[in-house]
Design a protein around this motif. Structure first.
Motif, PDB file in Angstrom:
ATOM      1  N   ASP A   1      24.103  38.641 110.504  1.00  0.00           N
ATOM      2  CA  ASP A   1      23.880  39.536 111.641  1.00  0.00           C
ATOM      3  C   ASP A   1      22.396  39.604 111.988  1.00  0.00           C
ATOM      4  O   ASP A   1      22.021  39.585 113.174  1.00  0.00           O
ATOM      5  CB  ASP A   1      24.407  40.949 111.334  1.00  0.00           C
ATOM      6  N   ILE A   2      21.575  39.715 110.931  1.00  0.00           N
ATOM      7  CA  ILE A   2      20.122  39.771 111.155  1.00  0.00           C
ATOM      8  C   ILE A   2      19.646  38.488 111.831  1.00  0.00           C
ATOM      9  O   ILE A   2      18.863  38.524 112.794  1.00  0.00           O
ATOM     10  CB  ILE A   2      19.369  40.011 109.821  1.00  0.00           C
ATOM     11  N   GLU A   3      20.117  37.361 111.331  1.00  0.00           N
ATOM     12  CA  GLU A   3      19.717  36.069 111.910  1.00  0.00           C
ATOM     13  C   GLU A   3      20.184  35.966 113.361  1.00  0.00           C
ATOM     14  O   GLU A   3      19.434  35.514 114.242  1.00  0.00           O
ATOM     15  CB  GLU A   3      20.310  34.924 111.076  1.00  0.00           C
TER      16      GLU A   3
ATOM     17  N   ARG B   1      29.166  39.316  99.707  1.00  0.00           N
ATOM     18  CA  ARG B   1      29.749  39.031 101.014  1.00  0.00           C
ATOM     19  C   ARG B   1      29.096  39.914 102.077  1.00  0.00           C
ATOM     20  O   ARG B   1      28.718  39.432 103.156  1.00  0.00           O
ATOM     21  CB  ARG B   1      31.256  39.279 100.983  1.00  0.00           C
ATOM     22  N   LEU B   2      28.953  41.202 101.766  1.00  0.00           N
ATOM     23  CA  LEU B   2      28.308  42.116 102.723  1.00  0.00           C
ATOM     24  C   LEU B   2      26.855  41.710 102.982  1.00  0.00           C
ATOM     25  O   LEU B   2      26.368  41.780 104.117  1.00  0.00           O
ATOM     26  CB  LEU B   2      28.385  43.552 102.214  1.00  0.00           C
ATOM     27  N   LYS B   3      26.170  41.296 101.928  1.00  0.00           N
ATOM     28  CA  LYS B   3      24.775  40.850 102.078  1.00  0.00           C
ATOM     29  C   LYS B   3      24.718  39.622 102.968  1.00  0.00           C
ATOM     30  O   LYS B   3      23.861  39.521 103.866  1.00  0.00           O
ATOM     31  CB  LYS B   3      24.193  40.556 100.701  1.00  0.00           C
ATOM     32  N   GLY B   4      25.654  38.684 102.732  1.00  0.00           N
ATOM     33  CA  GLY B   4      25.694  37.476 103.565  1.00  0.00           C
ATOM     34  C   GLY B   4      25.992  37.807 105.015  1.00  0.00           C
ATOM     35  O   GLY B   4      25.361  37.256 105.936  1.00  0.00           O
ATOM     36  N   ASP B   5      26.958  38.740 105.218  1.00  0.00           N
ATOM     37  CA  ASP B   5      27.268  39.159 106.591  1.00  0.00           C
ATOM     38  C   ASP B   5      26.057  39.807 107.245  1.00  0.00           C
ATOM     39  O   ASP B   5      25.758  39.567 108.424  1.00  0.00           O
ATOM     40  CB  ASP B   5      28.452  40.142 106.601  1.00  0.00           C
ATOM     41  N   ALA B   6      25.367  40.664 106.465  1.00  0.00           N
ATOM     42  CA  ALA B   6      24.176  41.333 107.005  1.00  0.00           C
ATOM     43  C   ALA B   6      23.096  40.311 107.356  1.00  0.00           C
ATOM     44  O   ALA B   6      22.449  40.417 108.408  1.00  0.00           O
ATOM     45  CB  ALA B   6      23.649  42.362 106.001  1.00  0.00           C
ATOM     46  N   LEU B   7      22.911  39.316 106.481  1.00  0.00           N
ATOM     47  CA  LEU B   7      21.906  38.284 106.767  1.00  0.00           C
ATOM     48  C   LEU B   7      22.286  37.488 108.025  1.00  0.00           C
ATOM     49  O   LEU B   7      21.423  37.154 108.850  1.00  0.00           O
ATOM     50  CB  LEU B   7      21.748  37.356 105.569  1.00  0.00           C
TER      51      LEU B   7
ATOM     52  N   GLU C   1      20.821  38.496 115.452  1.00  0.00           N
ATOM     53  CA  GLU C   1      20.014  39.404 116.272  1.00  0.00           C
ATOM     54  C   GLU C   1      18.616  38.853 116.491  1.00  0.00           C
ATOM     55  O   GLU C   1      18.035  38.994 117.566  1.00  0.00           O
ATOM     56  CB  GLU C   1      19.952  40.799 115.618  1.00  0.00           C
ATOM     57  N   LYS C   2      18.076  38.231 115.455  1.00  0.00           N
ATOM     58  CA  LYS C   2      16.737  37.628 115.570  1.00  0.00           C
ATOM     59  C   LYS C   2      16.746  36.514 116.612  1.00  0.00           C
ATOM     60  O   LYS C   2      15.851  36.435 117.466  1.00  0.00           O
ATOM     61  CB  LYS C   2      16.319  37.081 114.205  1.00  0.00           C
ATOM     62  N   ASN C   3      17.796  35.681 116.547  1.00  0.00           N
ATOM     63  CA  ASN C   3      17.893  34.581 117.530  1.00  0.00           C
ATOM     64  C   ASN C   3      18.068  35.126 118.940  1.00  0.00           C
ATOM     65  O   ASN C   3      17.493  34.596 119.908  1.00  0.00           O
ATOM     66  CB  ASN C   3      19.057  33.652 117.169  1.00  0.00           C
ATOM     67  N   LYS C   4      18.868  36.211 119.057  1.00  0.00           N
ATOM     68  CA  LYS C   4      19.040  36.827 120.377  1.00  0.00           C
ATOM     69  C   LYS C   4      17.707  37.373 120.886  1.00  0.00           C
ATOM     70  O   LYS C   4      17.370  37.233 122.062  1.00  0.00           O
ATOM     71  CB  LYS C   4      20.062  37.964 120.307  1.00  0.00           C
TER      72      LYS C   4
END
Length: 160
Positions: free
Chosen positions: A109-111, A101-107, A113-116
């Motif tokens: 968040d990364i996605e 779940r944490l990995k999915g949340d991190a991914l 931030e990347k889109n931003k």
């Protein structure tokens, strides 16, 4: 040696009288005491026998209770092992699911931030493009100077 019948009869009568007197006052009570003693010994033997049987029965019950307690203790230990094993598996599974779940949340968040960052870059590139176009229009330069100007602004964008 002469046998005197009168002495013999007197001796027999004395012996019979002595026997009757002893029987009444000595043998009777003596035999009564011996009979009481015999009854007491028989009662004690019967009591001892019943006590022995009770002790054996009690001992058998204690052995059965001890064996039952051992079985229950073994079952409790086995159940504790199974429970601890299951709890360990549950904890590991919970930790894995939490990590996923944490990995999915991190991914995510990364996605995000990347889109931003891409959106910000696009807007900045768009703004820079507009600036480049306005500068090109202002200068009305030839093709070579236009390339130098684009390279200069791309370097500025790269340094930001």
């Amino acid at each position: 040696m002469e046998i005197v019948f009168s002495n013999t009869i007197i001796t027999i009568i004395a012996f019979v009288l002595l026997y009757l007197a002893l029987n009444k006052w000595a043998f009777g009570p003596l035999f009564g005491v011996m009979e009481k003693r015999r009854q007491l010994i028989l009662e004690q033997m019967n009591t001892a026998d019943s006590s022995r049987k009770q002790a054996e029965a009690s001992m058998a019950e204690q052995k059965a209770a001890l064996e039952q307690a051992r079985k229950e203790a073994h079952q409790i230990l086995e159940q504790a092992r199974v429970t601890s094993s299951k709890q360990a598996e549950d904890i590991v599974e919970s930790a894995k699911s939490e990590a996923n779940r944490l990995k999915g949340d991190a991914l995510k968040d990364i996605e995000s931030e990347k889109n931003k960052a891409i959106a910000a870059l696009r807007s900045e590139v768009g703004g820079i493009s507009v600036q480049i176009a306005s500068k090109i229009i202002e200068k009305q330069v030839d093709e070579k100077s236009q390339e130098q100007l684009v390279d200069k602004y791309l370097k500025e964008v790269g340094s930001k």
